[in-house]
Design an enzyme around this catalytic site. Sequence first.
Site, PDB file in Angstrom:
ATOM      1  N   PRO A  53       0.820  -1.218   0.000  1.00 33.54           N
ATOM      2  CG  PRO A  53      -0.687  -1.503   1.752  1.00 33.54           C
ATOM      3  CD  PRO A  53       0.589  -2.049   1.191  1.00 33.54           C
ATOM      4  N   PRO A 186      43.117  12.054  -5.115  1.00 30.70           N
ATOM      5  CG  PRO A 186      42.108  13.268  -3.398  1.00 30.70           C
ATOM      6  CD  PRO A 186      41.905  12.075  -4.287  1.00 30.70           C
ATOM      7  CG  ASP A 209      50.133  10.791 -14.110  1.00 27.88           C
ATOM      8  OD1 ASP A 209      50.811  10.476 -15.080  1.00 27.88           O
ATOM      9  OD2 ASP A 209      49.097  11.477 -14.143  1.00 27.88           O
ATOM     10  CE  LYS A 231      62.186   8.481 -10.768  1.00 28.53           C
ATOM     11  NZ  LYS A 231      61.591   7.372 -10.010  1.00 28.53           N
ATOM     12  N   GLY A 262      46.662  10.778 -11.365  1.00 31.43           N
ATOM     13  CA  GLY A 262      46.253  11.512 -10.166  1.00 31.43           C
ATOM     14  C   GLY A 262      44.859  12.093 -10.325  1.00 31.43           C
ATOM     15  CG  MET A 346      48.498  22.202 -12.786  1.00 29.58           C
ATOM     16  SD  MET A 346      48.651  21.515 -14.442  1.00 29.58           S
ATOM     17  CE  MET A 346      46.964  21.640 -15.020  1.00 29.58           C
TER      18      MET A 346
END
Length: 418
Positions: A53, A186, A209, A231, A262, A346
């Site tokens: 119901p 993060p 990364d 690298k 990342g 950045m």
Amino acid sequence: MSERDVAPGGAAPYPLGLRLHRRRVVVVGGGAVATRRVPALLDAGADVLLVAPELTPALRAHVDAGRLRWEARRFAPADLDGAWLVQVAVDDPAAAASVSAAAVERRIFCVRADDREAATAWTPAVTRHGPVTVAVLGGGDPRRAMTVRDAVRDLLAARSGSLPTDPAAAGRSRPGGRVALVGAGPGDPELITVKGLRLLTEAEVVVADRLVPGLLLDELRADVELVDASKIPYGPARTQEEINRIIVDRALAGRFVVRLKGGDPYVFGRGGEELLACAAAGVPVTVVPGVTSAVAVPAVAGVPVTHRAVAHEFTVVSGHVAPDSPDSLVRWEALAALRGTLVILMGLKNLAAIAATLLAHGRPGRTPVAVVQEGTTGAQRTIRSTLDTVAADVTAAGLRPPAVVVVGDVVNALTAGA
Ligand code: SAH
């Protein structure tokens, strides 16, 4: 025949995996138990008929989305016509017994939340691990089942890299391999997604990364090839080409490559270019989104990117190109005119020029700014300032990349007295 005549009694249950796709399953009841049972039935593709119901808001959302059919009334035996399975999720024992009786008459298995002894089928405690489903019955004790299930889940999570998770898929992809672009989050290694972590433990090659949490890589099996993309000894343009080449070559050699990035792969992460490179080479590729630093880093520093009555928008922008550079794609003067939150990634190198540009185009000098270095990690550092002094304050504090700059009144939204 009474329902108790078909109850399993002391005999052991017989485990089965029901394939419910497009098969009618009736759920009787619209409360908390039904709310918990329905999602797994929908996940199995069942044709769910809900008879109750009233419904909880969560169940009503499924109805509104057209995922199941709802009869807004009490149960009637004819509801079971054409059903393969019935789940009784009502509290009232008499109502539950009448559903059981109708099910037994029709030889339809009946799960009862209210009375395990009266049920003709039991729902196990379940853990899913990619294509593997583990279902545990606790011999009549649901808590024991859950304890065992939790232990198995932990074991699978810890050892999944060595499990044959999907032999069929692996076999299929052998000649071509495959790639997953995975967001690592993060910085805090626990902020990767469940799916991302599972794929990481299945990977044969991991291309990581610079910003990827080191702990995630520490836990890789010894036989996994780890390529540290930071690298690779070329300039930025050549480096991306080289990364694309490494990913595609390994996949074409038949390996499962996880490209670990990342934050989120598509937030200033060049994930799109890698996807296109895979697609051009005919390599199957999937994306696993990640928790982006643009939202998570302010959050852990106590700054919500939106807040009621403070900001109804947030804009994420890259500050890696100076505002007056001919290469800039950002209309800083337009951003200066916005009231809401500005999140700059950045942005440290060009912070003085960015702040000056925002001020020159009308953003008030007293606008609060927070700068968060290495957010969500043990090395996290935050400074709070205002737009007119932030560049000098960052220099004085010696903050370094990676850092997120948040501009706007949200910076003070959660501070005492704000
Ligand atoms: N794809 C990433 C962003 C890549 S650009 C994401 O979604 O998070 C790299 C920039 O992200 C850094 O220069 C910095 O501005 C920001 N960043 C990433 N991780 C960070 C962290 N833990 N703390 C502060 N800033 C971070």
